[in-house]
Motif scaffolding. Structure first.
Motif, mmCIF file in Angstrom:
data_model
loop_
_atom_site.group_PDB
_atom_site.id
_atom_site.type_symbol
_atom_site.label_atom_id
_atom_site.label_comp_id
_atom_site.label_asym_id
_atom_site.label_seq_id
_atom_site.Cartn_x
_atom_site.Cartn_y
_atom_site.Cartn_z
ATOM 1 N N ASN A 165 -30.176 -20.647 -18.321
ATOM 2 C CA ASN A 165 -29.573 -19.621 -19.201
ATOM 3 C C ASN A 165 -28.428 -18.757 -18.922
ATOM 4 N N PRO A 166 -27.935 -18.396 -19.846
ATOM 5 C CA PRO A 166 -26.685 -17.536 -19.554
ATOM 6 C C PRO A 166 -26.541 -16.567 -19.183
ATOM 7 N N PHE A 167 -27.841 -15.857 -18.054
ATOM 8 C CA PHE A 167 -28.180 -14.706 -17.178
ATOM 9 C C PHE A 167 -27.310 -15.509 -15.849
ATOM 10 N N HIS A 168 -28.013 -16.919 -15.500
ATOM 11 C CA HIS A 168 -28.009 -17.838 -14.808
ATOM 12 C C HIS A 168 -26.639 -18.039 -14.241
ATOM 13 N N ILE A 212 -17.825 -1.729 -15.589
ATOM 14 C CA ILE A 212 -17.956 -1.141 -16.561
ATOM 15 C C ILE A 212 -18.147 -0.968 -17.750
ATOM 16 N N ARG A 213 -16.770 -1.717 -17.883
ATOM 17 C CA ARG A 213 -16.019 -1.940 -19.132
ATOM 18 C C ARG A 213 -17.284 -3.037 -19.686
ATOM 19 N N CYS A 214 -17.954 -4.112 -19.288
ATOM 20 C CA CYS A 214 -18.749 -4.995 -19.915
ATOM 21 C C CYS A 214 -20.174 -3.608 -20.110
ATOM 22 N N SER A 215 -19.946 -3.272 -18.716
ATOM 23 C CA SER A 215 -21.444 -2.328 -19.463
ATOM 24 C C SER A 215 -21.851 -1.060 -20.632
ATOM 25 N N ILE A 216 -20.729 -0.284 -20.721
ATOM 26 C CA ILE A 216 -19.992 0.285 -22.110
ATOM 27 C C ILE A 216 -20.298 -0.667 -23.137
ATOM 28 N N SER A 217 -20.062 -2.183 -23.399
ATOM 29 C CA SER A 217 -19.403 -2.906 -24.565
ATOM 30 C C SER A 217 -20.115 -3.474 -24.539
ATOM 31 N N PHE A 218 -21.802 -3.544 -24.027
ATOM 32 C CA PHE A 218 -22.448 -3.737 -24.662
ATOM 33 C C PHE A 218 -23.803 -2.757 -25.082
ATOM 34 N N LEU A 219 -23.571 -1.985 -24.253
ATOM 35 C CA LEU A 219 -24.065 -0.438 -24.978
ATOM 36 C C LEU A 219 -23.446 -0.115 -26.514
ATOM 37 N N PHE A 255 -17.194 -11.226 -28.401
ATOM 38 C CA PHE A 255 -17.676 -11.156 -28.474
ATOM 39 C C PHE A 255 -19.000 -10.055 -29.300
ATOM 40 N N ARG A 256 -17.964 -9.833 -30.429
ATOM 41 C CA ARG A 256 -18.542 -9.099 -31.668
ATOM 42 C C ARG A 256 -19.226 -10.638 -32.050
ATOM 43 N N VAL A 315 -24.501 -10.566 -28.483
ATOM 44 C CA VAL A 315 -25.569 -10.295 -27.139
ATOM 45 C C VAL A 315 -25.712 -11.170 -26.014
ATOM 46 N N TYR A 316 -24.366 -10.954 -25.830
ATOM 47 C CA TYR A 316 -23.929 -12.006 -24.454
ATOM 48 C C TYR A 316 -23.420 -11.679 -23.437
ATOM 49 N N ILE A 317 -22.430 -10.136 -23.335
ATOM 50 C CA ILE A 317 -21.981 -9.284 -22.476
ATOM 51 C C ILE A 317 -22.782 -9.140 -21.687
ATOM 52 N N GLN A 318 -23.856 -8.719 -21.797
ATOM 53 C CA GLN A 318 -24.715 -7.789 -20.909
ATOM 54 C C GLN A 318 -25.160 -8.364 -19.606
ATOM 55 N N ASN A 319 -25.205 -10.420 -20.092
ATOM 56 C CA ASN A 319 -24.933 -10.845 -18.562
ATOM 57 C C ASN A 319 -24.400 -10.738 -17.539
#
Length: 159
Positions: free
Chosen positions: A15-18, A52-59, A97-98, A103-107
């Motif tokens: 999976n993408p998380f892995h 941090i950038r990825c976290s904010i992008s996910f939010l 990512f958009r 719905v991937y950047i959180q990985n």
């Protein structure tokens, strides 16, 4: 990662998380084994900022799904959290990512958290014996695809 997998059928698919966790583990091994202490510190700071950038992008993305008609305002809201002031509010649409990987950047963020726990465990158990790290990573993450992950929890990693 995929080339070494020996799982059968669905167990040979990750999976993408892995994917991101394994990539980050190898990235961290490269940092620890190929960089001096000063370079490691710089790299860790860059990785922290990227997380941090990825976290904010996910939010931003999660709120965007709820309020698609407010995309430009939301983009500015979240960019200001990074103390960035884009000169064009339409720039949100340029982020791949958009439109390629929604719905991937959180990985990346989840992978970083998980990988850091794995690396801490490897470091505690094997210090800088990267050959042993590689053996453990192969045995747990790569050898059987996802089959073992569905059936058992590896007791060597405290995650």
């Amino acid at each position: 990662n995929y080339a070494t997998a020996n799982g059968e059928g669905i167990y040979n698919i990750y999976n993408p998380f892995h994917d991101e966790a394994v990539a980050i583990i190898f990235e961290n091994i490269g940092i620890k084994s190929c960089m001096n202490k000063k370079e490691q510190k710089i790299s860790e700071e860059v990785k922290f900022l990227e997380t941090i950038r990825c976290s904010i992008s996910f939010l931003f993305e999660m709120e965007l799904w709820k309020k698609p008609d407010q995309a430009e305002e939301l983009f500015l809201k979240y960019q200001y959290l990074l103390n960035m002031k884009p000169n064009k509010k339409e720039m949100w649409a340029l982020d791949s990512f958009r439109y390629i990987d929604p719905v991937y950047i959180q990985n990346y963020v989840l992978g970083e958290i998980y990988a850091n726990r794995i690396i801490d465990s490897l470091n505690n158990n094997y210090n800088d014996n990267y050959i042993k790290w590689g053996q453990e990573i192969y045995n747990y993450f790569l050898k059987d695809g996802m089959e073992k992950k569905f059936k058992t929890k590896y007791k060597g990693f405290n995650v």
